[in-house]
Design an enzyme around this catalytic site. Sequence first.
Site, PDB file in Angstrom:
ATOM      1  N   ASP A  31      42.939  25.572  94.479  1.00 31.33           N
ATOM      2  CA  ASP A  31      44.610  25.971  94.768  1.00 31.33           C
ATOM      3  C   ASP A  31      45.688  25.079  95.108  1.00 31.33           C
ATOM      4  O   ASP A  31      45.478  24.231  95.185  1.00 31.33           O
ATOM      5  CB  ASP A  31      44.617  26.889  95.741  1.00 31.33           C
ATOM      6  CG  ASP A  31      45.068  28.175  96.017  1.00 31.33           C
ATOM      7  OD1 ASP A  31      46.207  28.283  94.874  1.00 31.33           O
ATOM      8  OD2 ASP A  31      45.996  28.282  97.435  1.00 31.33           O
ATOM      9  N   HIS A  48      48.358  23.290  86.329  1.00 33.61           N
ATOM     10  CA  HIS A  48      47.017  24.364  85.739  1.00 33.61           C
ATOM     11  C   HIS A  48      46.993  22.715  84.290  1.00 33.61           C
ATOM     12  O   HIS A  48      45.695  22.455  85.605  1.00 33.61           O
ATOM     13  CB  HIS A  48      46.935  25.223  84.877  1.00 33.61           C
ATOM     14  CG  HIS A  48      47.176  26.161  85.575  1.00 33.61           C
ATOM     15  ND1 HIS A  48      47.086  27.123  86.727  1.00 33.61           N
ATOM     16  CD2 HIS A  48      48.353  27.322  85.315  1.00 33.61           C
ATOM     17  CE1 HIS A  48      47.655  27.706  87.317  1.00 33.61           C
ATOM     18  NE2 HIS A  48      48.497  28.066  86.489  1.00 33.61           N
ATOM     19  N   LEU A 142      23.057  18.155  88.677  1.00 28.55           N
ATOM     20  CA  LEU A 142      24.066  19.302  89.115  1.00 28.55           C
ATOM     21  C   LEU A 142      24.164  20.932  88.675  1.00 28.55           C
ATOM     22  O   LEU A 142      23.907  20.835  87.592  1.00 28.55           O
ATOM     23  CB  LEU A 142      24.729  18.327  89.627  1.00 28.55           C
ATOM     24  CG  LEU A 142      26.589  19.194  90.420  1.00 28.55           C
ATOM     25  CD1 LEU A 142      26.605  18.263  91.358  1.00 28.55           C
ATOM     26  CD2 LEU A 142      27.830  19.835  89.919  1.00 28.55           C
TER      27      LEU A 142
END
Length: 251
Positions: A31, A48, A142
């Site tokens: 965020d 972004h 991962l």
Amino acid sequence: MTKKPNPHRAGITPPKLAKESIPNHVAIVMDGNGRWAKERGLPRTAGHEAGEAALFDVIEGAIEIGVKEISAYAFSTENWRRSPEEVKFLMGFNRDVIRRRRDEMNALGVKVRWVGRPKRLWASVINELEEAEDLTAKNKVLTLNMCVNYGGRAEIVDAASALALDVKRGKVKADAITEKLFAKYLDQPTMSDVDLFLRSSGEMRTSNFLPWQSVYAEMVFMDVLWPDVDRRVLWRAIEEYAKRDRRFGKA
Ligand code: IPE
Ligand code: IPE
Ligand code: MG
């Protein structure tokens, strides 16, 4: 051959912590992109764009320190409330990032999975997510859960609805429903419980991210805007996590 993560650009290595102090699953609310852009007099979309590098640096840092699963909140079921221009940008941007980073993730041994609702999501975004899932399905270093058009309540309601249908068809007995069985109906049935829940930008709320999986997560809120995050922020949060006493209801 699996590639080792690139070291941090300043050559910094992860803190030395006991293996038990490393969270297995880290959930991240990325965020603060809009505020980062605003501070610079740029359009929100520039924020972004600047956030892409932050995510992939954090992934490399997660591999270095031994985290096994990351859930990244990229677009929520509530983000459709933004302007049509921003929604359109975020759809195209997510599609492009997934395509652009796919080979790099595969080389690092990252297994990419999409977590979220198909409803309303652009078909081209779903296509890229599925391509990435297919390419990386066998990787084990991962797991990266890309949460795109994800909402915690939507996930739980969809699970309840699918389960109700199975009860109606006689596949499941209503009195046999357990937490374990219910979890099989979630967007990613094999997702593990969240150990560390991170949010950047200073906001202290979960915004509908992984409520089922995070009931016992340790919460760490970081006062840094997402585009300014790199792996050192993850490592600092893990140092904080390592100090917590997780009791899970025991005395
Ligand atoms: C997070 O940054 C990215 C998404 C929600 C897609 P924001 O766009 O929410 O940035 P702020 O919170 O307005 O600064
Ligand atoms: C949460 O951030 C969603 C993502 C990071 C994708 P928001 O910026 O949308 O959350 P609120 O509106 O501040 O709660
Ligand atoms: Mg925000």
